[in-house]
Write an enzyme that holds these catalytic residues in place. Sequence first.
Site, mmCIF file in Angstrom:
data_model
loop_
_atom_site.group_PDB
_atom_site.id
_atom_site.type_symbol
_atom_site.label_atom_id
_atom_site.label_comp_id
_atom_site.label_asym_id
_atom_site.label_seq_id
_atom_site.Cartn_x
_atom_site.Cartn_y
_atom_site.Cartn_z
ATOM 1 C CG ASP A 177 116.411 -60.503 45.591
ATOM 2 O OD1 ASP A 177 116.243 -59.389 45.049
ATOM 3 O OD2 ASP A 177 117.295 -61.298 45.223
ATOM 4 C CG ASP A 233 115.782 -55.648 44.074
ATOM 5 O OD1 ASP A 233 116.566 -55.059 43.312
ATOM 6 O OD2 ASP A 233 115.695 -56.892 44.147
ATOM 7 C CG ASP A 256 116.988 -57.950 38.188
ATOM 8 O OD1 ASP A 256 116.163 -58.021 37.271
ATOM 9 O OD2 ASP A 256 118.065 -57.329 38.088
HETATM 10 MG MG LIG Z 1 117.068 -58.260 43.460
#
Ligand SMILES: [Mg+2]
Length: 242
Positions: free
Chosen positions: A182, A10, A12
């Site tokens: 996240d 991922d 960000d």
């Molecule tokens: Mg993220």
Amino acid sequence: MAPRQLVVFDFDWSMADQDTDRWIFEVHAPDIRRKIKNLEDEVQWTDLVAQSLEELHGRGKTRDDIENALRIMPFHPAMVRAVTNLKASTNTTLLCLSNANSAFISTILHAKGLENLFEEIITNPASFEPSGLLKLRRRVDPTGPQHQCKVGCSPNLCKGEELEAFLARHLPEYDRVIYVGDGENDFCPILRMRSQDMVLCRRLRGLEHRIAQEGEKEGLKCQVKYWAGAWEVEEIFTQLST
Ligand SMILES: [Mg+2]
């Protein structure tokens, strides 16, 4: 022979230490940033960012303004080392699977010297028009067939379906898949992973919460390791290389 592994990132708050979509407006237009926060439960996220980019353009902010903001966005030097060394020392393919957009991600990867890191970057398409407007679209065109996700992915992109499609394009099966994420929308793809696979879950964000709430119920099979700072990802990657 060295195991053939896939590392999925991922972007960000996973590879980068900030959220690109929000950061641009925090740098250039905090009032638009506030408007995004107020509207995020009502307007589909990619559409909301696209219309906010139009508003930013209407205020005279340029391509340079956007790219310069991205170049100064927090990005941990340990992450640069971690991925560079992993790629150099192991038989690893890297895939970026992100809900941001192609323009933001490529600008940052270039700034970090990581432009050749990923085999593929699967994200929302975005490009600068001659006027300087950054035109952003959903990866899944709203006028065409929609994805079939039942795990809660936003209409613009289902990370689980995208991961499965990538794996089908890159047979034979990888010996091991490692997923660094996240967010809430990183839960869908990790449900598709096997017991020999591993998720590196960033602490105190949506993915940790979903694993705690739904992991067992949804039959999560992969191993889970938690991290907070990129230096810990570097440490885990170093252990994988030996
Ligand atoms: Mg993220």
